[in-house]
Design a protein around this motif. Sequence first.
Motif, mmCIF file in Angstrom:
data_model
loop_
_atom_site.group_PDB
_atom_site.id
_atom_site.type_symbol
_atom_site.label_atom_id
_atom_site.label_comp_id
_atom_site.label_asym_id
_atom_site.label_seq_id
_atom_site.Cartn_x
_atom_site.Cartn_y
_atom_site.Cartn_z
ATOM 1 N N ALA A 1 -28.311 -16.528 10.085
ATOM 2 C CA ALA A 1 -28.684 -16.719 11.487
ATOM 3 C C ALA A 1 -27.597 -17.489 12.225
ATOM 4 O O ALA A 1 -27.219 -17.134 13.347
ATOM 5 N N LYS A 2 -27.085 -18.524 11.591
ATOM 6 C CA LYS A 2 -26.020 -19.337 12.205
ATOM 7 C C LYS A 2 -24.766 -18.498 12.441
ATOM 8 O O LYS A 2 -24.208 -18.487 13.541
ATOM 9 N N LEU A 3 -24.316 -17.784 11.401
ATOM 10 C CA LEU A 3 -23.090 -16.996 11.548
ATOM 11 C C LEU A 3 -23.270 -15.828 12.508
ATOM 12 O O LEU A 3 -22.333 -15.437 13.202
ATOM 13 N N SER A 4 -24.475 -15.281 12.569
ATOM 14 C CA SER A 4 -24.712 -14.179 13.512
ATOM 15 C C SER A 4 -24.563 -14.640 14.956
ATOM 16 O O SER A 4 -24.210 -13.849 15.824
ATOM 17 N N ARG A 5 -24.818 -15.903 15.195
ATOM 18 C CA ARG A 5 -24.650 -16.453 16.540
ATOM 19 C C ARG A 5 -23.197 -16.865 16.784
ATOM 20 O O ARG A 5 -22.597 -16.456 17.767
ATOM 21 N N CYS A 6 -22.635 -17.673 15.892
ATOM 22 C CA CYS A 6 -21.310 -18.217 16.189
ATOM 23 C C CYS A 6 -20.202 -17.179 16.056
ATOM 24 O O CYS A 6 -19.204 -17.257 16.774
ATOM 25 N N HIS A 7 -20.357 -16.171 15.225
ATOM 26 C CA HIS A 7 -19.320 -15.149 15.057
ATOM 27 C C HIS A 7 -19.621 -13.853 15.794
ATOM 28 O O HIS A 7 -18.695 -13.166 16.223
ATOM 29 N N ASN A 8 -20.890 -13.487 15.911
ATOM 30 C CA ASN A 8 -21.242 -12.174 16.468
ATOM 31 C C ASN A 8 -22.016 -12.234 17.771
ATOM 32 O O ASN A 8 -22.333 -11.191 18.336
ATOM 33 N N ASP A 9 -22.347 -13.422 18.242
ATOM 34 C CA ASP A 9 -23.105 -13.599 19.476
ATOM 35 C C ASP A 9 -24.353 -12.721 19.478
ATOM 36 O O ASP A 9 -24.658 -12.045 20.465
ATOM 37 N N SER A 10 -25.080 -12.712 18.356
ATOM 38 C CA SER A 10 -26.297 -11.899 18.279
ATOM 39 C C SER A 10 -27.253 -12.324 19.382
ATOM 40 O O SER A 10 -27.361 -13.502 19.715
ATOM 41 N N ASN A 11 -27.914 -11.329 19.967
ATOM 42 C CA ASN A 11 -28.808 -11.650 21.086
ATOM 43 C C ASN A 11 -30.268 -11.302 20.802
ATOM 44 O O ASN A 11 -31.130 -11.591 21.626
ATOM 45 N N ILE A 12 -30.536 -10.688 19.671
ATOM 46 C CA ILE A 12 -31.918 -10.491 19.231
ATOM 47 C C ILE A 12 -31.991 -10.819 17.743
ATOM 48 O O ILE A 12 -31.151 -10.379 16.951
ATOM 49 N N LEU A 13 -32.993 -11.597 17.399
ATOM 50 C CA LEU A 13 -33.263 -11.962 16.007
ATOM 51 C C LEU A 13 -34.474 -11.174 15.534
ATOM 52 O O LEU A 13 -35.521 -11.188 16.188
ATOM 53 N N ALA A 14 -34.331 -10.477 14.421
ATOM 54 C CA ALA A 14 -35.446 -9.739 13.823
ATOM 55 C C ALA A 14 -35.878 -10.445 12.545
ATOM 56 O O ALA A 14 -35.046 -10.785 11.701
ATOM 57 N N LEU A 15 -37.174 -10.647 12.425
ATOM 58 C CA LEU A 15 -37.733 -11.321 11.258
ATOM 59 C C LEU A 15 -38.798 -10.447 10.615
ATOM 60 O O LEU A 15 -39.608 -9.821 11.311
#
Length: 153
Positions: free
Chosen positions: A91-105
């Motif tokens: 989750a952390k790397l998806s934000r800081c490296h990929n700027d993810s804008n939707i989280l699926a759980l």
Amino acid sequence: MIVLGSDHVGYPLKEQMKQHLQDKGIPYVDLGCDTTDRVDYPVYAARVARAVSQGEYARGMLFCGTGIGVSICANRFQGIRCVVCSEPYSAKLSRCHNDSNILALGARVVGSELAFMIADVWLSTPFEGGRHAARLEMMDLLERGKRDEPNQR
């Protein structure tokens, strides 16, 4: 503000996440579903992805059995970078490296406490930019059909 959506399997986890967000003072909008009665996940994944893609909301969260189905659907929308996470580091790397804008759980994959930890990390981690921004630009060009293959720098 966060936009939320789920299918019937993800509904209970979404409801728990709503309480968690409320406890943290994070505003949200819920686009459904509103029951554990069987529904088709693409309907709700599309609602959330469209809202983020069109700029109504900066980020969203989706919930289904594994997170996979809703993420595949969401990623079909322009500008969406939906990530399935089952632990906080991704989750952390998806934000800081990929700027993810939707989280699926995935409700069948993570329990509520782990889901809360994942969401907290995802919500609090900023995008780093820099070399990662250039890679996002490459992906955006591919998404718009501007290149057959990105150029190596």
